[in-house]
Design a protein around this motif. Structure first.
Motif, PDB file in Angstrom:
ATOM      1  N   ARG A 250      58.936 -81.415  50.493  1.00  0.00           N
ATOM      2  CA  ARG A 250      57.790 -81.190  51.366  1.00  0.00           C
ATOM      3  C   ARG A 250      58.263 -80.993  52.808  1.00  0.00           C
ATOM      4  O   ARG A 250      59.248 -81.588  53.233  1.00  0.00           O
ATOM      5  CB  ARG A 250      56.854 -82.395  51.307  1.00  0.00           C
ATOM      6  CG  ARG A 250      56.013 -82.449  50.050  1.00  0.00           C
ATOM      7  CD  ARG A 250      55.162 -83.707  49.995  1.00  0.00           C
ATOM      8  NE  ARG A 250      55.961 -84.865  49.622  1.00  0.00           N
ATOM      9  CZ  ARG A 250      56.043 -85.974  50.366  1.00  0.00           C
ATOM     10  NH1 ARG A 250      55.405 -86.052  51.521  1.00  0.00           N
ATOM     11  NH2 ARG A 250      56.772 -86.992  49.956  1.00  0.00           N
ATOM     12  N   CYS A 251      57.562 -80.172  53.546  1.00  0.00           N
ATOM     13  CA  CYS A 251      57.952 -79.880  54.938  1.00  0.00           C
ATOM     14  C   CYS A 251      58.000 -81.145  55.788  1.00  0.00           C
ATOM     15  O   CYS A 251      58.866 -81.291  56.656  1.00  0.00           O
ATOM     16  CB  CYS A 251      56.985 -78.875  55.558  1.00  0.00           C
ATOM     17  SG  CYS A 251      57.097 -77.226  54.836  1.00  0.00           S
ATOM     18  N   ASP A 252      57.070 -82.102  55.524  1.00  0.00           N
ATOM     19  CA  ASP A 252      57.041 -83.292  56.375  1.00  0.00           C
ATOM     20  C   ASP A 252      58.184 -84.273  56.074  1.00  0.00           C
ATOM     21  O   ASP A 252      58.331 -85.285  56.738  1.00  0.00           O
ATOM     22  CB  ASP A 252      55.684 -84.007  56.280  1.00  0.00           C
ATOM     23  CG  ASP A 252      55.345 -84.429  54.853  1.00  0.00           C
ATOM     24  OD1 ASP A 252      56.242 -84.413  53.989  1.00  0.00           O
ATOM     25  OD2 ASP A 252      54.177 -84.793  54.610  1.00  0.00           O
ATOM     26  N   ARG A 253      58.983 -83.968  55.060  1.00  0.00           N
ATOM     27  CA  ARG A 253      60.175 -84.781  54.780  1.00  0.00           C
ATOM     28  C   ARG A 253      61.402 -84.256  55.515  1.00  0.00           C
ATOM     29  O   ARG A 253      62.456 -84.893  55.502  1.00  0.00           O
ATOM     30  CB  ARG A 253      60.457 -84.813  53.277  1.00  0.00           C
ATOM     31  CG  ARG A 253      59.439 -85.576  52.446  1.00  0.00           C
ATOM     32  CD  ARG A 253      59.835 -85.579  50.978  1.00  0.00           C
ATOM     33  NE  ARG A 253      61.143 -86.206  50.776  1.00  0.00           N
ATOM     34  CZ  ARG A 253      61.872 -86.073  49.649  1.00  0.00           C
ATOM     35  NH1 ARG A 253      61.402 -85.320  48.659  1.00  0.00           N
ATOM     36  NH2 ARG A 253      63.028 -86.660  49.529  1.00  0.00           N
ATOM     37  N   SER A 255      63.533 -83.562  58.702  1.00  0.00           N
ATOM     38  CA  SER A 255      63.674 -84.027  60.083  1.00  0.00           C
ATOM     39  C   SER A 255      64.114 -82.842  60.936  1.00  0.00           C
ATOM     40  O   SER A 255      65.298 -82.500  61.007  1.00  0.00           O
ATOM     41  CB  SER A 255      64.710 -85.158  60.168  1.00  0.00           C
ATOM     42  OG  SER A 255      64.883 -85.594  61.502  1.00  0.00           O
ATOM     43  N   TYR A 256      63.132 -82.212  61.586  1.00  0.00           N
ATOM     44  CA  TYR A 256      63.389 -80.986  62.341  1.00  0.00           C
ATOM     45  C   TYR A 256      63.401 -81.287  63.836  1.00  0.00           C
ATOM     46  O   TYR A 256      62.479 -81.912  64.367  1.00  0.00           O
ATOM     47  CB  TYR A 256      62.309 -79.948  62.014  1.00  0.00           C
ATOM     48  CG  TYR A 256      62.442 -78.658  62.787  1.00  0.00           C
ATOM     49  CD1 TYR A 256      63.523 -77.806  62.562  1.00  0.00           C
ATOM     50  CD2 TYR A 256      61.486 -78.288  63.735  1.00  0.00           C
ATOM     51  CE1 TYR A 256      63.649 -76.609  63.264  1.00  0.00           C
ATOM     52  CE2 TYR A 256      61.601 -77.111  64.433  1.00  0.00           C
ATOM     53  CZ  TYR A 256      62.689 -76.260  64.193  1.00  0.00           C
ATOM     54  OH  TYR A 256      62.820 -75.094  64.892  1.00  0.00           O
ATOM     55  N   GLU A 257      64.447 -80.877  64.527  1.00  0.00           N
ATOM     56  CA  GLU A 257      64.581 -81.133  65.946  1.00  0.00           C
ATOM     57  C   GLU A 257      64.733 -79.847  66.753  1.00  0.00           C
ATOM     58  O   GLU A 257      65.205 -79.853  67.885  1.00  0.00           O
ATOM     59  CB  GLU A 257      65.783 -82.059  66.203  1.00  0.00           C
ATOM     60  CG  GLU A 257      65.633 -83.428  65.555  1.00  0.00           C
ATOM     61  CD  GLU A 257      66.848 -84.310  65.766  1.00  0.00           C
ATOM     62  OE1 GLU A 257      67.845 -83.799  66.325  1.00  0.00           O
ATOM     63  OE2 GLU A 257      66.791 -85.498  65.386  1.00  0.00           O
ATOM     64  N   ASN A 260      59.572 -76.102  68.987  1.00  0.00           N
ATOM     65  CA  ASN A 260      58.225 -76.366  68.505  1.00  0.00           C
ATOM     66  C   ASN A 260      57.616 -75.088  67.935  1.00  0.00           C
ATOM     67  O   ASN A 260      58.188 -73.986  68.068  1.00  0.00           O
ATOM     68  CB  ASN A 260      57.355 -76.902  69.641  1.00  0.00           C
ATOM     69  CG  ASN A 260      57.757 -78.313  70.039  1.00  0.00           C
ATOM     70  OD1 ASN A 260      58.158 -79.101  69.184  1.00  0.00           O
ATOM     71  ND2 ASN A 260      57.678 -78.610  71.331  1.00  0.00           N
TER      72      ASN A 260
END
Length: 264
Positions: A250-253, A255-257, A260
């Protein structure tokens, strides 16, 4: 400067062989259907690569190296992941096998460490033949490369493949060669130095083929498809599952830094 291109136009010089439709097939100067008719597939592969006839026992040992060391049906293994992914996106078995074999030619796992293990044993034996001490040879190798190919294993130290392969070699009377003794001597020398690098299956396999007098280049060519059985097992299994279901995240798993969300 381009004379060789003109000489090669409509002409190919080969020592390997050729097919003569309606007549015969030749491999390394021997008739495929008569002189080579009794060879197993593995014996034929070895003969094509090396130009030498290996005994049934020797070819069986190499086949078992493939089977015991590299034919796992686990989709979590790095090259098998490629196979499983191609299965769930409905690619073909041929494309899956090609991509997985390419992924097997990796630096940390797979074919390259397998080949480097054989190269290491030949280099160590050459140094021993020049009256060097094993301890000093290993210290030099460790200082340069910070490791020994064929020794050490990620996740666990014990290699469950060693005993079955050694048992197989013993049953074929191919376990008592000079290089098999050497690989155990290396492991013992590391143990005495309290260096926690235990032998893995790549080192034992390299020792066994070294005692069969395979060169590094011959071994490299012979092992290039050794993972293919496990690759295909995973492809066939994954192709039965729904599309896109191989380890989705899932995308919310994630960790994207990075940047935006941007407006286009």
């Amino acid at each position: 400067m381009i004379q060789h291109l003109f000489e090669s136009e409509n002409n190919w010089t080969t020592s390997m062989g050729a097919s003569f439709p309606g007549e015969r097939v030749v491999l390394r100067g021997k008739d495929f259907f008569t002189e080579l008719k009794d060879l197993s597939w593995m014996q034929l592969l070895i003969y094509g690569i090396t130009g030498r006839n290996f005994s049934v026992e020797a070819s069986t040992l190499i086949e078992q190296i493939w089977k015991i060391g590299a034919s796992y049906p686990d989709p979590r293994i790095w090259n098998n992941r490629v196979s499983s992914l191609t299965g769930t996106v409905r690619s073909t078995a041929a494309l899956s096998a090609g991509a997985s074999i390419a992924a097997s030619d990796s630096t940390i796992y797979g074919q390259r460490p397998i080949i480097r293990s054989l190269d290491l044993l030949y280099r160590v034996q050459a140094e021993l033949d020049n009256a060097k001490k094993l301890d000093s040879i290993l210290q030099k190798e460790l200082s340069i490369f910070r490791g020994l190919p064929g020794f050490g294993r990620p996740i666990v130290q014990h290699d469950e493949r060693l005993q079955p392969l050694l048992d197989c070699a013993r049953s074929l009377s191919l376990s008592d060669g000079k290089f098999v003794k050497l690989v155990f001597d290396v492991e013992q020398a590391l143990y005495k130095k309290n260096i926690r690098l235990k032998m893995n299956v790549a080192a034992l396999a390299a020792a066994l083929v070294a005692d069969l007098d395979l060169s590094v280049e011959e071994y490299k060519n012979l092992m290039c498809i050794c993972f293919s059985a496990g690759n295909l097992f995973c492809y066939f299994d994954a192709s039965k599952n729904k599309e896109g279901t191989f380890f989705p995240i899932r995308c919310d798993r994630i960790s994207y830094e990075g940047e935006n969300i941007r407006q286009w």
